[in-house]
Motif scaffolding. Structure first.
Motif, PDB file in Angstrom:
ATOM      1  N   VAL A  13      37.609 -41.226 120.744  1.00  0.00           N
ATOM      2  CA  VAL A  13      38.337 -40.798 119.547  1.00  0.00           C
ATOM      3  C   VAL A  13      37.875 -41.629 118.362  1.00  0.00           C
ATOM      4  O   VAL A  13      37.756 -42.866 118.468  1.00  0.00           O
ATOM      5  N   SER A  14      37.602 -40.976 117.253  1.00  0.00           N
ATOM      6  CA  SER A  14      37.257 -41.685 116.024  1.00  0.00           C
ATOM      7  C   SER A  14      38.550 -42.173 115.375  1.00  0.00           C
ATOM      8  O   SER A  14      39.374 -41.385 114.925  1.00  0.00           O
ATOM      9  N   SER A  15      38.737 -43.496 115.349  1.00  0.00           N
ATOM     10  CA  SER A  15      39.977 -44.075 114.812  1.00  0.00           C
ATOM     11  C   SER A  15      39.713 -44.785 113.494  1.00  0.00           C
ATOM     12  O   SER A  15      38.612 -45.291 113.248  1.00  0.00           O
ATOM     13  N   TYR A  16      40.743 -44.836 112.650  1.00  0.00           N
ATOM     14  CA  TYR A  16      40.644 -45.490 111.347  1.00  0.00           C
ATOM     15  C   TYR A  16      41.706 -46.573 111.247  1.00  0.00           C
ATOM     16  O   TYR A  16      42.821 -46.427 111.757  1.00  0.00           O
ATOM     17  N   PHE A  17      41.344 -47.677 110.558  1.00  0.00           N
ATOM     18  CA  PHE A  17      42.277 -48.770 110.334  1.00  0.00           C
ATOM     19  C   PHE A  17      42.244 -49.111 108.849  1.00  0.00           C
ATOM     20  O   PHE A  17      41.164 -49.279 108.266  1.00  0.00           O
TER      21      PHE A  17
END
Length: 424
Positions: free
Chosen positions: A406-410
């Motif tokens: 999964v491409s996750s963002y922070f």
């Protein structure tokens, strides 16, 4: 003059008696006819001896082909025509106290018929429009065709139009290379199946089919699904969409406005990504996107709640990849303003701020902490167990079990470090 439609005759005395109508119309043929020259039977409500040049409205059904007659001259209290373009209207009579509710009519025919009723109400001569038939033939009701299935090119109608009453149309294996615009006039269409053809592009006007619930376009030559379709009335009606076996590489951001979707099939395309706001499809229960080129899933994929999920045969990346760091310290004025607007749910549109800023706000990334970010973020690949969002999962072929990247963002370094799915 005739009008084919569905009719419900509702007495306005019913509410006073604590009753209500069925709410469902009956197939009927409406005609303008002259008055009876003899005393009518008691069952012919509203018919009476009168001006030989006046017109009556005759409502005939398959069970009553002679029909019920209603006087028109100075007897129409009101017309309700707000939805006439959708083939709906209501004629309110003074005597008897009934509302004649019309639906599923051809909109142009309905407008012409209502114009004739207005003339008859005013006492104008409409002799040329009167029908001399004493009863409606059974063949008239055979025109109310609601389903048509065509499975070969030789059976496809070229010299005549489709019955406008169609609610289900299937035209498969017909060799169609473009969308037949005659379909756009089928305003009552609920289900449209154009699978196994050679269609390359869809007209934006499909959105004019305001009742369309199921759309099957599998096994065609489509390479896109336009933004205009996503922003059309399909947002409120479309429940099932099959785009499998086409050449689509990506779906637009606006695709997630199709909030009523429950079934979505995207198998055997060339998809390199899913809409990253796909988590907004709260009603989605069946999702199949097997045999595509998806390297990872969007971060909001975890917000779905599915009964069935099939992602077999995609080229998923290994999660051990370096993160992309785009943090801005301190935050730019644009980033800070955007985060404030989004966190406080301040409405915006192109009339308030520039169009390109609206697009940027629409494409804002969601951090695992729930906050939104625009251009300042850390992006990395995490993993998720697909069983956490779907009851039934088809096993993936090139990763372990049901674990998918999964491409996750922070939104900050703190969120990145503290994430329960911290990158390795």
């Amino acid at each position: 003059m005739k009008l084919h439609c569905e009719v419900e005759v509702v007495s306005r005395h019913l509410p006073a008696l604590g009753l209500k109508g069925r709410g469902k119309g009956t197939r009927a043929v409406l005609t303008l006819c002259p008055p009876l020259h003899r005393s009518p039977p008691l069952s012919r409500v509203g018919a009476e001896r009168g001006d030989p040049h006046s017109a009556y409205l005759c409502v005939a059904t398959l069970k009553d082909k002679r029909g019920t007659r209603y006087k028109l001259k100075e007897n129409i209290e009101q017309f309700f025509t707000k939805f006439v373009d959708e083939g709906k209207a209501t004629v309110r009579l003074q005597e008897p106290s009934v509302d004649i509710c019309l639906s599923k009519a051809n909109s142009s025919s309905l407008k012409g018929f209502l114009s004739a009723l207005r003339l008859a109400h005013k006492g104008c001569a409409v002799d040329a429009l009167l029908s001399t038939q004493t009863s409606v033939k059974t063949s008239e009701f055979e025109k109310f065709k609601t389903k048509m299935v065509i499975t070969s090119k030789k059976d496809y109608p070229l010299g005549k139009n489709f019955p406008y009453t169609l609610e289900h149309l299937q035209a498969s294996y017909c060799g169609l290379v473009q969308f037949d615009t005659r379909i756009l006039y089928l305003k009552n269409l609920r289900k449209l199946d154009l699978s196994h053809n050679h269609i390359k592009k869809l007209p934006d006007r499909i959105g004019d089919l305001i009742y369309l619930q199921e759309l099957n376009l599998s096994d065609n030559h489509l390479d896109s699904f336009s933004v205009a379709l996503c922003e059309s009335t399909l947002r409120k009606s479309l429940k099932s969409l099959d785009l499998s076996k086409n050449k689509i590489k990506a779906l637009p951001l606006q695709f997630c406005q199709l909030r009523e979707l429950t079934d979505l099939k995207l198998d055997d395309n060339k998809l390199i990504r899913l809409p990253f706001k796909i988590g907004q499809l709260k009603n989605l229960r069946f999702l199949s996107a097997a045999r595509n080129n998806l390297p990872f899933l969007p971060s909001e994929f975890k917000n779905l709640s599915l009964d069935y999920l099939d992602l077999f045969g995609n080229t998923f990346e290994h999660p051990d990849v370096l993160p992309v760091i785009k943090l801005q310290v301190p935050l730019t004025l644009l980033e800070s303003s955007a985060r404030t607007m989004l966190s406080n749910r301040i409405p915006y549109d192109p009339h308030v701020i520039p169009f390109h800023l609206c697009h940027d706000l629409d494409a804002a990334k969601t951090c695992d902490c729930g906050r939104l970010c625009l251009n300042s973020f850390i992006q990395g690949i995490t993993t998720m167990n697909l069983h956490s969002i779907a009851h039934t999962v088809v096993l993936l072929d090139n990763v372990d079990g049901t674990q998918a990247p999964v491409s996750s963002y922070f939104c900050s370094l703190t969120c990145y470090v503290n994430s329960s799915d911290m990158l390795k």
